[in-house]
Each structure stands twice: as structure tokens, then as C-alpha cells.
Design an enzyme around this catalytic site. Structure first.
Site, PDB file in Angstrom:
ATOM      1  N   THR A  78       0.819  -1.213   0.000  1.00 37.29           N
ATOM      2  CA  THR A  78       0.000   0.000   0.000  1.00 37.29           C
ATOM      3  C   THR A  78       0.853   1.263   0.000  1.00 37.29           C
ATOM      4  OG1 THR A  78      -1.497   1.307   1.359  1.00 37.29           O
ATOM      5  CG2 THR A  78      -0.116  -0.246   2.534  1.00 37.29           C
ATOM      6  N   TYR A  99      -2.045   0.331   9.851  1.00 37.12           N
ATOM      7  CA  TYR A  99      -2.264  -0.344   8.566  1.00 37.12           C
ATOM      8  C   TYR A  99      -0.987  -0.301   7.726  1.00 37.12           C
ATOM      9  CZ  TYR A  99      -3.793  -0.868   3.726  1.00 37.12           C
ATOM     10  OH  TYR A  99      -3.900  -1.247   2.421  1.00 37.12           O
TER      11      TYR A  99
END
Ligand code: UDP
Length: 327
Positions: free
Chosen positions: A117, A141
Site C-alpha cells: 500500500t 495499517y
């Protein structure tokens, strides 16, 4: 020889499975059905319901199906949720990936493609983010994904496994042929929510902060169509199969859109205004995240096919309209 797709019943994974089937690959899906809720894999695909951290299951499955390539989509991907539940994110995104990678090494899997990501970059400086930009994730995250990139780097250095980490920017849209899309009614991502609001399935769309240092005060992201992202995976697979070395590539278009731009595009596609309310900033958000996409274009020959917000949003809205109001 077959390809294992973890999370293959989920949003991005289900698009990948269709693309692999279209390419004539043998596909095995491993999914716990936690977000998709039901099996939706197409005919010809073997679906195994289970956890990627289940070593015994993985060993059996990798051997039984002669898996040579793994595309690892399974994981958790909601930034604010990661702020509230960091341990859950370290378990699902890092510990489970570590276990999967161990099983892959044991089974002699050759190629591993990891869904990473742009959140690994953290609070970006102004301008585009190349893969060489410092990694400094702003939330659990991003940290949980970056740690898995590091595991893969260490393992690729020590074993015959080779990997590609694809750093996704903001993935949205749906299969242009409407075969699949974002199914989860509780998905929190902006394009999904804006489409739900356009269809009257949400009372209003909240805009999380309009006081960011961006042209209109709302956050800027690089929205990439899920079909272009799937193309990038197919190219990465061909690259590894062709003997390419382990590598990291950004997956974005290289230009950003604000929350208000997205709202405008959805309004245009829907033909009416959305009910919108400005809310406080959301924990973990950063002002601007836009890819430098030159490496993937140069090294994999990736050429986006749906590089406009209007196409992305119209495919997302068409998909959303095709769902029942509870889906
Ligand atoms: N956002 C928003 N309202 C929503 C969902 C998201 O204003 O209902 C904003 C969010 O604060 C961020 C951008 O839209 O600035 C993209 O958020 P999303 O959750 O889609 O992806 P993320 O960038 O967090 O991965």
C-alpha cells in the site's frame, strides 16, 4: 502448475481471479469469506475456505494443487480501523503473511506477489512519491504492510522465492463488464460510500476534514481503477515468471483527485447532487498521497486503460446500482 489467490473472493481478488481465468490459468482461491460473506468464485476455480495462517491447510493445498505462484490479497485495509485495532492488523496483515510465506518457502513456491500500500510512505512531502521515497507509515495499517514487505525482502534474499510488492494507491471502480465489484455493504472507502449516497443508501456522505493544505482543503488521493490494478498484477506475474528479480512497484496514475473532485464526478455520473456534510478529520489520514508511476510503466510496460475519474466512478456506480440495497 497453478496460481493461488488469497482473498480471491474479496473486492480486488475477485477481479484478479476473473483476469487469470481469462488468461487460461489454473486458479485456486483461499479465502475466509470474512468480507465477501459468500462464495462468489467463477466456475472452474477451486475455492478453499480457510485462513492464510493455517500452516497445515497451506502445506496441503500448495502441494495438492502444485502451486507455483501466489498472489496474496487477503488482509485488512481500513486505516481508521487499524488505529483502533492495531493488534488485529499486525495479526491479519503481518503475522498471517509471515506464516503464509513460510508455507510457500516450504512448498517451493517460485513467485509471490504481495498487495502492499501507499500507506507505507506516510505523511508525504509535496509532489509525487517514487518507490525510493522514505517509508514512514502514519498508521498501523501502513506499518503492518511495510513489515510484510521487509519479511519478503529478507526471505527473497535467503531462499529461491522471488517477490513483487505492489504498493496500491486508492483502488476503486469495478469490472467494466459488471461481473464483480465492491460487494461489502460496510466498506468505508470514499468512492463506494459516495455511490451509496448517490443511490440513497446512505443518508449523507461525510467529508472527513476540509482544512487540509490542499487546493480545496480536502484530502488528495491517486484513485486507480481496479481493472488497471489487476493488469499490473498480471504483468508482475509475467515478469517474475520471466526471471525478473524481486522488486517493488507503485500502482497509481501519477495524478490526484480531492474528496470534492470525487463527489463532483459521482454527481456527474448520477445526474444529481449528493447530500454531503463536512465532518472532523479522520484519524490516520494524511493530506496528499499521489504516486510516481514511472517505474511500473518503464519496467513492466504497464499502460492504464481507465485513467479518468469519470470512468472509474461510472463503473463503480453501475456496479453499485446492480446490487440490492443491502449489498
Ligand atoms: N473519505 C471521506 N468520507 C468517506 C470516506 C473517505 O471524506 O466517507 C476521505 C478520507 O478521509 C480520505 C479519502 O476520502 O481522505 C480516501 O479515503 P479512503 O477511506 O477511500 O481510502 P484511504 O486513503 O484511507 O486508503
Amino acid at each position: 502448475m497453478s496460481v493461488l489467490v488469497t482473498g480471491g473472493a474479496g473486492y480486488i481478488g475477485s477481479h484478479m481471479v476473473l483476469a487469470l481465468i481469462d488468461r487460461g490459468e489454473r486458479v485456486v482461491v483461499l479465502d475466509d469469506l470474512s468480507t465477501s460473506g459468500r462464495a462468489i468464485t467463477p466456475a472452474g476455480v477451486i475455492l478453499v475456505e480457510g485462513d492464510v495462517a493455517d500452516q497445515a491447510l497451506l502445506r496441503r493445498l500448495l502441494a495438492e494443487h502444485g502451486v507455483t505462484d501466489v498472489l496474496h490479497f487477503a488482509g485488512s485495509k481500513v486505516v481508521p480501523e487499524s488505529v483502533e485495532d492495531p493488534l488485529g492488523y499486525w495479526r491479519n496483515n503481518t503475522a498471517a503473511s509471515r506464516d503464509l510465506i513460510e508455507a510457500c518457502v516450504g512448498a517451493g513456491v517460485a513467485n509471490f506477489i504481495f498487495s502492499s500500500t501507499a500507506a507505507v510512505y506516510g505523511a508525504a512531502e509535496a509532489g509525487l512519491l517514487p518507490e525510493s521515497a522514505p517509508t514512514d507509515p502514519a498508521n498501523p495499517y501502513g506499518r503492518s504492510k511495510l513489515a510484510t514487505e521487509w519479511i519478503l525482502q529478507d526471505v527473497s534474499a535467503a531462499t529461491s522465492l522471488r517477490h513483487v510488492s505492489l504498493r496500491y494507491f486508492n483502488v476503486a471502480g469495478a469490472d467494466p463488464a459488471r461481473r464483480t465489484g465492491q460487494r461489502s455493504p460496510t466498506a468505508t472507502h470514499l468512492v463506494k460510500r459516495a455511490c451509496q449516497a448517490a443511490l440513497g443508501r446512505l443518508p449523507f456522505l461525510g467529508v472527513f476534514g476540509d482544512d487540509y493544505p490542499t487546493p480545496d482543503g480536502t484530502c488528495v488521493r491517486d484513485y486507480i481503477h481496479v481493472t488497471d490494478l489487476v493488469d499490473a498484477h498480471a504483468l508482475a506475474l509475467d515478469y517474475l515468471r520471466g526471471g525478473g528479480g524481486s522488486a517493488t512497484f507503485n500502482c497509481g496514475y501519477g495524478h490526484g483527485s480531492s474528496v470534492r473532485d470525487v463527489i463532483g464526478a459521482v454527481e456527474q455520473a448520477a445526474g444529481h447532487k449528493l447530500p454531503v456534510r463536512t465532518l472532523p478529520r479522520r484519524p490516520g489520514d494524511v493530506a496528499t498521497v499521489v504516486a510516481d508511476a514511472s517505474r511500473i510503466k518503464a519496467e513492466l510496460g504497464w499502460t492504464p486503460r481507465y485513467d479518468t475519474l469519470d470512468q472509474l466512478v461510472s463503473h463503480a456506480l453501475a456496479w453499485e446500482s446492480s446490487l440490492n440495497s443491502d449489498g
